[in-house]
Motif scaffolding. Structure first.
Motif, PDB file in Angstrom:
ATOM      1  N   GLY A   1       0.814  -1.213   0.000  1.00 27.54           N
ATOM      2  CA  GLY A   1       0.000   0.000   0.000  1.00 27.54           C
ATOM      3  C   GLY A   1       0.841   1.253   0.000  1.00 27.54           C
ATOM      4  O   GLY A   1       1.936   1.293   0.544  1.00 27.54           O
ATOM      5  N   ALA A   2       0.301   2.270  -0.667  1.00 26.71           N
ATOM      6  CA  ALA A   2       0.994   3.561  -0.680  1.00 26.71           C
ATOM      7  C   ALA A   2       0.691   4.296   0.618  1.00 26.71           C
ATOM      8  O   ALA A   2      -0.265   3.979   1.312  1.00 26.71           O
ATOM      9  N   THR A   3       1.510   5.274   0.921  1.00 23.00           N
ATOM     10  CA  THR A   3       1.256   6.089   2.100  1.00 23.00           C
ATOM     11  C   THR A   3      -0.055   6.843   1.892  1.00 23.00           C
ATOM     12  O   THR A   3      -0.224   7.489   0.859  1.00 23.00           O
ATOM     13  N   PRO A   4      -1.008   6.763   2.833  1.00 27.66           N
ATOM     14  CA  PRO A   4      -2.260   7.514   2.642  1.00 27.66           C
ATOM     15  C   PRO A   4      -1.949   8.990   2.478  1.00 27.66           C
ATOM     16  O   PRO A   4      -1.013   9.490   3.105  1.00 27.66           O
ATOM     17  N   PRO A   5      -2.745   9.676   1.613  1.00 29.92           N
ATOM     18  CA  PRO A   5      -2.448  11.083   1.326  1.00 29.92           C
ATOM     19  C   PRO A   5      -2.340  11.923   2.593  1.00 29.92           C
ATOM     20  O   PRO A   5      -1.538  12.836   2.661  1.00 29.92           O
ATOM     21  N   ALA A   6      -3.126  11.580   3.616  1.00 30.79           N
ATOM     22  CA  ALA A   6      -3.109  12.375   4.841  1.00 30.79           C
ATOM     23  C   ALA A   6      -1.724  12.379   5.478  1.00 30.79           C
ATOM     24  O   ALA A   6      -1.352  13.311   6.169  1.00 30.79           O
ATOM     25  N   PHE A   7      -0.959  11.304   5.235  1.00 30.49           N
ATOM     26  CA  PHE A   7       0.356  11.227   5.870  1.00 30.49           C
ATOM     27  C   PHE A   7       1.485  11.643   4.937  1.00 30.49           C
ATOM     28  O   PHE A   7       2.608  11.825   5.376  1.00 30.49           O
ATOM     29  N   ALA A   8       1.151  11.781   3.648  1.00 32.83           N
ATOM     30  CA  ALA A   8       2.213  12.059   2.673  1.00 32.83           C
ATOM     31  C   ALA A   8       2.965  13.325   3.044  1.00 32.83           C
ATOM     32  O   ALA A   8       4.192  13.377   2.960  1.00 32.83           O
ATOM     33  N   ARG A   9       2.234  14.330   3.496  1.00 29.30           N
ATOM     34  CA  ARG A   9       2.898  15.603   3.816  1.00 29.30           C
ATOM     35  C   ARG A   9       3.863  15.467   4.994  1.00 29.30           C
ATOM     36  O   ARG A   9       4.815  16.206   5.118  1.00 29.30           O
ATOM     37  N   LEU A  10       3.590  14.455   5.841  1.00 33.17           N
ATOM     38  CA  LEU A  10       4.485  14.267   6.986  1.00 33.17           C
ATOM     39  C   LEU A  10       5.845  13.743   6.537  1.00 33.17           C
ATOM     40  O   LEU A  10       6.831  13.884   7.233  1.00 33.17           O
ATOM     41  N   LEU A  11       5.852  13.110   5.354  1.00 30.99           N
ATOM     42  CA  LEU A  11       7.094  12.492   4.871  1.00 30.99           C
ATOM     43  C   LEU A  11       7.922  13.431   4.014  1.00 30.99           C
ATOM     44  O   LEU A  11       9.044  13.108   3.639  1.00 30.99           O
ATOM     45  N   ARG A  12       7.328  14.572   3.670  1.00 34.25           N
ATOM     46  CA  ARG A  12       8.054  15.551   2.849  1.00 34.25           C
ATOM     47  C   ARG A  12       8.818  16.515   3.740  1.00 34.25           C
ATOM     48  O   ARG A  12       8.473  16.688   4.919  1.00 34.25           O
ATOM     49  N   ALA A  13       9.783  17.179   3.137  1.00 29.85           N
ATOM     50  CA  ALA A  13      10.420  18.271   3.879  1.00 29.85           C
ATOM     51  C   ALA A  13       9.416  19.419   3.979  1.00 29.85           C
ATOM     52  O   ALA A  13       8.669  19.666   3.028  1.00 29.85           O
ATOM     53  N   ALA A  14       9.377  20.076   5.115  1.00 30.40           N
ATOM     54  CA  ALA A  14       8.472  21.221   5.269  1.00 30.40           C
ATOM     55  C   ALA A  14       8.897  22.307   4.289  1.00 30.40           C
ATOM     56  O   ALA A  14      10.082  22.454   3.992  1.00 30.40           O
ATOM     57  N   SER A  15       7.914  23.043   3.816  1.00 29.57           N
ATOM     58  CA  SER A  15       8.217  24.088   2.854  1.00 29.57           C
ATOM     59  C   SER A  15       8.741  25.333   3.589  1.00 29.57           C
ATOM     60  O   SER A  15       7.979  26.095   4.184  1.00 29.57           O
ATOM     61  N   LEU A  16      10.061  25.475   3.554  1.00 27.87           N
ATOM     62  CA  LEU A  16      10.716  26.581   4.278  1.00 27.87           C
ATOM     63  C   LEU A  16      11.827  27.144   3.409  1.00 27.87           C
ATOM     64  O   LEU A  16      12.381  26.413   2.589  1.00 27.87           O
ATOM     65  N   PRO A  17      12.195  28.392   3.610  1.00 30.07           N
ATOM     66  CA  PRO A  17      13.344  28.907   2.863  1.00 30.07           C
ATOM     67  C   PRO A  17      14.608  28.125   3.226  1.00 30.07           C
ATOM     68  O   PRO A  17      14.709  27.624   4.357  1.00 30.07           O
ATOM     69  N   GLN A  18      15.530  28.009   2.291  1.00 34.12           N
ATOM     70  CA  GLN A  18      16.816  27.348   2.573  1.00 34.12           C
ATOM     71  C   GLN A  18      17.507  28.071   3.731  1.00 34.12           C
ATOM     72  O   GLN A  18      17.577  29.304   3.721  1.00 34.12           O
ATOM     73  N   PRO A  19      17.985  27.342   4.728  1.00 31.26           N
ATOM     74  CA  PRO A  19      18.667  28.042   5.830  1.00 31.26           C
ATOM     75  C   PRO A  19      19.928  28.757   5.344  1.00 31.26           C
ATOM     76  O   PRO A  19      20.633  28.233   4.480  1.00 31.26           O
ATOM     77  N   LYS A  20      20.172  29.916   5.919  1.00 37.29           N
ATOM     78  CA  LYS A  20      21.360  30.686   5.481  1.00 37.29           C
ATOM     79  C   LYS A  20      22.572  30.416   6.377  1.00 37.29           C
ATOM     80  O   LYS A  20      23.655  30.944   6.147  1.00 37.29           O
ATOM     81  N   GLY A  21      22.368  29.626   7.415  1.00 36.50           N
ATOM     82  CA  GLY A  21      23.465  29.265   8.315  1.00 36.50           C
ATOM     83  C   GLY A  21      23.054  27.985   9.024  1.00 36.50           C
ATOM     84  O   GLY A  21      22.062  27.350   8.639  1.00 36.50           O
ATOM     85  N   ALA A  22      23.791  27.597  10.051  1.00 38.45           N
ATOM     86  CA  ALA A  22      23.421  26.391  10.804  1.00 38.45           C
ATOM     87  C   ALA A  22      22.023  26.594  11.388  1.00 38.45           C
ATOM     88  O   ALA A  22      21.771  27.598  12.058  1.00 38.45           O
ATOM     89  N   ARG A  23      21.138  25.636  11.117  1.00 36.93           N
ATOM     90  CA  ARG A  23      19.758  25.849  11.567  1.00 36.93           C
ATOM     91  C   ARG A  23      19.567  25.388  13.016  1.00 36.93           C
ATOM     92  O   ARG A  23      19.893  24.260  13.374  1.00 36.93           O
TER      93      ARG A  23
END
Ligand SMILES: Cc1cc2nc3c(=O)[nH]c(=O)nc-3n(C[C@H](O)[C@H](O)[C@H](O)COP(=O)(O)OP(=O)(O)OC[C@H]3O[C@@H](n4cnc5c(N)ncnc54)[C@H](O)[C@@H]3O)c2cc1C
Length: 453
Positions: A40-62
């Motif tokens: 089975g594929a990951t249910p869509p509700a959980f798919a977002r949990l497996l992605r990187a959060a949409s954030l700007p690239q860090p400009k230094g050590a995060r």
């Protein structure tokens, strides 16, 4: 890249099964079932949990900070101050900040909600860091990633400042449904702003009779606040001329702080309103009968605010970093450096800490400034000498105009007993108008420091 993806997904599924207990209860069961069957594929509700959060690239050590309370807000500001090269991200599950300190004065209409409420965006904007509204579900120290409901985020340093959770089992309420009902109908008002709104409504609409309040045992949040709350409620009932009796059931053997001041307030100002009952260990609550049970008595009530004993945020325990010897499941950290034992990239601060410092906003603030220096120092290979947090706490006892008493204290480490003791302390138990004004000035100064320039 695809290996990394598979690895992340596998790790995540293992990890959710272990650590998601405090979040959506259905999620780990579904995810682990699939992991076990391998189909089975990951249910869509959980798919977002497996992605990187949409954030700007860090400009230094995060540096990721979990929790935008008094501790997290302080760290976010002062980490940037001590190392401007850090890319600091503050995460909180709530969209805005509401202060607990001074909330008892708000219950008695001495200040308005605007005074207590502030925007995380203002704080982030004025102090040059990022704010993300998200719920943190857990983290993986091996890959240095935290998992949130909007995706995962990589960190160089992680600061956990998620505060506390209630522990209803310690007042004999073990059943999850009963805990939920108790929380909803008689919230303690020590964890979320919604609880405070419910409590204010209760106080303003109470028609009379017996109102039960309690003081928990153990190392609970803000030692003076339950006694202060009794005073503020009594002041409102007195002003509204409601025929009400506040039964203050103290699970301790006596008033724990500013004892003479509170006793005098109970006797001189609220004799007809507050009945103080020490050594009242709550052992059960019958929600149908509306009665609190202690070892020796049963107290029927018309309304109640039940403040159960507390524990460190469940996030700590679920991530496997609680100290097994800590009855409140506090983090297993270095007592001077605040990092998790064996991991100098993960720190625990504020009311989730393992050290026995008073659980207060001011304590969290002064400690946060120090820990920010420690982390900045670590990144630069610099050692920072330990310094004690400072606890400062005002307690209002009279209204119109507001009158308050106060305490300031420090801590020292006792090499003989290996525990922290109180160090120099300054206490003013004669409440007065200056105390009331000082409490407002203190809070205003703190909000200015955390949110504005
Ligand atoms: C009624 C009352 C009166 C008080 N009076 C005083 C006072 O006069 N003086 C004083 O110094 N202190 C006082 N305190 C105590 C003070 O409020 C706390 O000690 C202080 O808030 C602790 O700060 P913290 O950052 O550790 O926790 P909190 O302030 O509780 O912050 C924790 C934050 O973490 C967030 N969080 C938790 N879990 C997650 C997650 N999984 N994902 C994302 N976000 C998460 C929460 O939303 C919260 O914003 C009072 C407290 C109360 C309740």
């Amino acid at each position: 890249m695809s290996n990394e993806k598979n690895f992340s997904r596998r790790r995540f599924l293992q990890f959710t099964g272990l650590t998601l207990a405090g979040a959506a209860h259905a999620a780990p069961a579904v995810a682990t079932e699939q992991a076990a069957s391998g189909v089975g594929a990951t249910p869509p509700a959980f798919a977002r949990l497996l992605r990187a959060a949409s954030l700007p690239q860090p400009k230094g050590a995060r540096v990721v900070i979990v929790g935008g309370g008094w501790s997290g807000l302080t760290l976010a500001k002062y980490l940037k101050r001590h190392n401007p090269a850090f890319d600091v991200l503050l995460i909180d599950r709530h969209p805005s900040f509401v202060s607990f300190p001074l909330s008892n004065s708000w219950l008695a209409d001495q200040i308005n909600l605007d005074f207590l409420s502030h925007s995380f965006f203002d704080a982030a904007d004025n102090h040059d860091y990022h704010f993300l509204q998200a719920t943190v579900l857990g983290f993986d120290r091996e890959s240095r990633k935290i998992y949130t409901d909007v995706g995962h985020i990589a960190y160089e340093y992680l600061v956990l400042a998620p505060g506390i959770d209630y522990d209803y089992a310690r007042i004999g309420v073990e059943d999850a449904e009963q805990q939920e009902l108790l929380f909803q109908h008689y919230p303690g008002g020590f964890v979320s702003a919604s609880e405070l709104l419910t409590i204010k409504h209760k106080i303003q609409t109470f028609k009379g009779g017996t109102f039960v309040l309690n003081v928990p045992n153990g190392d609970y949040r803000c030692t003076a606040a339950p006694y202060e709350r009794a005073c503020m409620m009594a002041a409102v009932f007195k002003k509204r001329r409601v025929h009400a009796k506040i039964l203050l059931l103290d699970m301790n053997t006596g008033i724990k702080i500013k004892k003479d001041g509170f006793h005098r307030a109970f006797d001189e100002l609220y004799k007809d309103y507050i009945e103080y009952l020490p050594s009242s260990e709550i052992s059960g609550i019958d929600l149908d009968a509306k009665a609190v049970t202690t070892e020796f008595d049963e107290y029927p009530f018309d309304d109640a605010i039940i403040y159960p004993p507390i524990r460190a945020s469940r996030l700590i325990d679920e991530a496997g970093i609680a100290n097994p010897k800590s009855p409140q499941r506090a983090a297993n950290t270095d007592p001077f450096r605040y990092h998790v034992v064996g991991d100098e990239h993960v720190y625990v601060t504020g009311d989730s800490r393992g050290q026995p410092f008073s659980k207060g906003g001011h304590t969290a603030h002064s400690e946060g400034k120090y820990v920010a220096e420690v982390i900045a120092g670590h990144a630069l290979g610099k050692d920072i000498a330990w310094r004690s947090p400072q606890t400062m706490c005002f307690s209002s006892v009279e209204i119109d105009p507001l009158q308050a008493m106060s305490i300031i204290t420090y801590y020292k480490f006792n090499e003989q007993t290996n525990v922290f003791d109180f160090d120099r302390t300054h206490m003013i138990e004669d409440w007065d108008l200056q105390g009331g004004q000082a409490s407002l000035a203190w809070a205003e100064g703190m909000f200015r420091d955390l949110f504005y320039r």
